[in-house]
Write an enzyme that holds these catalytic residues in place. Structure first.
Site, PDB file in Angstrom:
ATOM      1  N   LYS A 117       5.010   4.454  -1.161  1.00  0.00           N
ATOM      2  CA  LYS A 117       5.191   5.833  -1.630  1.00  0.00           C
ATOM      3  C   LYS A 117       6.531   6.419  -1.192  1.00  0.00           C
ATOM      4  CE  LYS A 117       0.213   6.715  -1.841  1.00  0.00           C
ATOM      5  NZ  LYS A 117      -0.970   7.285  -1.155  1.00  0.00           N
ATOM      6  N   GLY A 169       0.818  -1.201   0.000  1.00  0.00           N
ATOM      7  CA  GLY A 169       0.000   0.000   0.000  1.00  0.00           C
ATOM      8  C   GLY A 169       0.856   1.256   0.000  1.00  0.00           C
ATOM      9  N   SER A 170       0.413   2.255   0.728  1.00  0.00           N
ATOM     10  CA  SER A 170       1.038   3.577   0.649  1.00  0.00           C
ATOM     11  C   SER A 170       2.426   3.654   1.273  1.00  0.00           C
ATOM     12  CB  SER A 170       0.132   4.624   1.291  1.00  0.00           C
ATOM     13  OG  SER A 170      -1.034   4.809   0.507  1.00  0.00           O
ATOM     14  N   THR A 171       2.866   2.632   2.011  1.00  0.00           N
ATOM     15  CA  THR A 171       4.250   2.674   2.480  1.00  0.00           C
ATOM     16  C   THR A 171       5.215   2.660   1.298  1.00  0.00           C
ATOM     17  OG1 THR A 171       4.363   0.252   2.721  1.00  0.00           O
ATOM     18  CG2 THR A 171       3.714   1.529   4.668  1.00  0.00           C
TER      19      THR A 171
END
Length: 483
Positions: free
Chosen positions: A220, A216-218
């Site tokens: 990013k 997921g957004s980790t």
């Protein structure tokens, strides 16, 4: 008659040749496969004749060998076996070995070639032949907090904490867990094995190293690093739209809760990172491009495995055939997967000024007299990002922490992730992630936390609400312990 005898003789010779060839294949070419297979119990019966080395950490004995009434040595798991089970593993006369018991088997039973001098000295001095011992890097306080943070809430997942400057693993917890003691006791082994192997939560799996899931957004952090290494800065403007259409498709992708990214039509990269705006990162990823994104992920070790003496699998970046695939992958979805260990390394690398250190679990190997035979030295694997990019990421992760649910005011830099998965991903119970390090300057600990399938919050779960409290508690435990 002679013809029949000759035919029989030829047939017999062929059988002998086949038998010799097969024995040669087994004894010479497949010796390692069979003799050292975890399911080969003969070697473990033979090892009952000598005391196996102990496994310890910070003065706590985790596993040791004790002599029974028949004069044989059996394995005893002393301290919190459920807390340490997936790391230390087990040694069973019935089910073989796993974990460090398997990965360091030749060290623990004293047969490793590096122990020749130690064995010779024991023989010369008339000492009992014994295996060497392992001293681990684990911090007991952090290990207990990590395990309890997951288990007390009934979560499935894992936690890994690392010292950024050295790569020492300070905590590695996996739930559901198991007690190796129950597998070494012949009165409980069969029932325990049956229960563990039928449990859908796979307690015999080390979820920190053997489970690669969408981050997921980790992810990013990696996408941002690729951008900052190129032409982007924290002030670069990106879309602030609540939703976007993936290039060349009719597939839409939106921000969490359908929110816009700030107030205007655009937002800075720093703002998009702090608010974890998916639409902005799709744009960033497409502009960065497939090659740069993959290269940056590989520099952070996403596709690597680390030799800890434990079973491990690599993460994946997946195929990036078009801009739509790149856009989805930029937010840690599509075919991107990571293990908790790999994500902890990402956080540790940023904390360490961009230097990726080799993670390790075994600090020292000790002889039967507890004299140090070998120590593990810190080793840099590569410079994943420049010190300047690491400093910029640190500042952005500080802002992300301030924007994360439950922010306590502690000096922590972090990134959360809420990863959709499965065939009906938008209606799934998401995996909740949190990666962080603290203090934000000269960090003494970096951590990654994964709570699978929403924990106790189902579809309402987020990395900030479910995983972050565990990560903060682990960081605090390491800093309080002073080790």
């Amino acid at each position: 008659m002679n013809r029949s005898i000759r035919a029989t003789a030829v047939f017999t010779m062929l059988l002998i040749v086949i038998l010799v060839a097969n024995l040669t294949r087994v004894q010479v070419f497949s010796e390692d496969r069979y003799a050292h297979n975890a399911l080969n119990k003969r070697q473990y019966h033979e090892m009952q004749s000598i005391p196996r080395g102990q496994i310890s950490t910070d003065g706590l004995v985790l596993a040791r060998s004790v002599k029974d009434e028949q004069g044989n040595y059996r394995r005893e798991y002393v301290t919190d076996p459920v807390v340490y089970g997936p790391v230390e593993g087990y040694l069973s006369n019935i089910y073989g070995a796993a974990g460090l018991e398997l990965g360091y088997n030749d060290i623990l039973n004293g047969t490793d070639s590096s122990l020749f001098a130690s064995r010779w000295m024991d023989t010369l001095l008339g000492r009992t032949q014994a295996g060497a011992s392992l001293e681990l890097t684990l911090n007991p306080e952090a290990q207990q907090v990590a395990y309890s943070g997951l288990a007390d809430r009934g979560y499935e997942g894992a936690v890994v904490a690392i010292r950024p400057s050295t790569g020492e693993i300070l905590a590695m917890a996996s739930t559901p867990s198991f007690s190796p003691a129950a597998l070494t006791d012949t009165s409980t082994a069969d029932a325990t094995w049956s229960k563990l192997t039928s449990d859908p939560g796979a307690p015999l799996l080390n979820h920190a190293t053997q489970d690669a899931l969408p981050p997921g957004s980790t992810f990013k952090v990696i996408t941002t690093a690729a951008g900052l290494a190129g032409d982007f800065t924290p002030d670069t403007q990106l879309t602030a739209a609540a939703r976007t259409t993936l290039p060349g498709t009719e597939t839409t992708l939106e921000n969490y809760g359908g929110q816009t990214c700030g107030q205007g039509a655009t937002a800075s990269l720093a703002t998009a990172f702090a608010l974890s705006c998916n639409t902005a990162f799709v744009e960033l990823g497409v502009k960065v491009g497939a090659d740069a994104l993959r290269e940056q992920a590989e520099k952070f070790g996403v596709t690597d495995t680390y030799d800890l003496g434990l079973p491990a699998i690599p993460g994946t970046v997946g195929q990036l055939p078009d801009p739509a695939a790149v856009g989805q992958s930029s937010i840690g979805q599509r075919d991107v997967t990571m293990t908790v260990l790999e994500n902890a390394v990402v956080a540790a690398t940023v904390a360490n000024g961009g230097k990726r250190m080799n993670p390790y679990l075994v600090s020292r190997i000790l002889g039967s007299d507890l004299r140090t035979l070998r120590s593990t030295d810190a080793r840099q694997l590569n410079q994943a990002i420049s010190p300047d990019v690491a400093a910029q990421l640190t500042e952005m992760m500080r802002a992300s922490e301030r924007n994360t649910a439950g922010y306590t005011g502690a000096d922590i830099a972090s990134k959360t992730g809420t990863a959709e998965h499965g065939e009906d991903s938008r209606n799934s119970d998401p995996h909740a992630w949190y990666i962080a390090f603290g203090p934000s300057e000269n960090a003494d600990v970096a951590v990654a936390v994964l709570v699978k399938n929403g924990g106790d919050r189902g579809q309402a779960a987020t990395g900030g609400s479910v995983a972050a409290p565990i990560g903060r508690a682990v960081i605090d435990a390491v800093l309080r312990s002073g080790r």
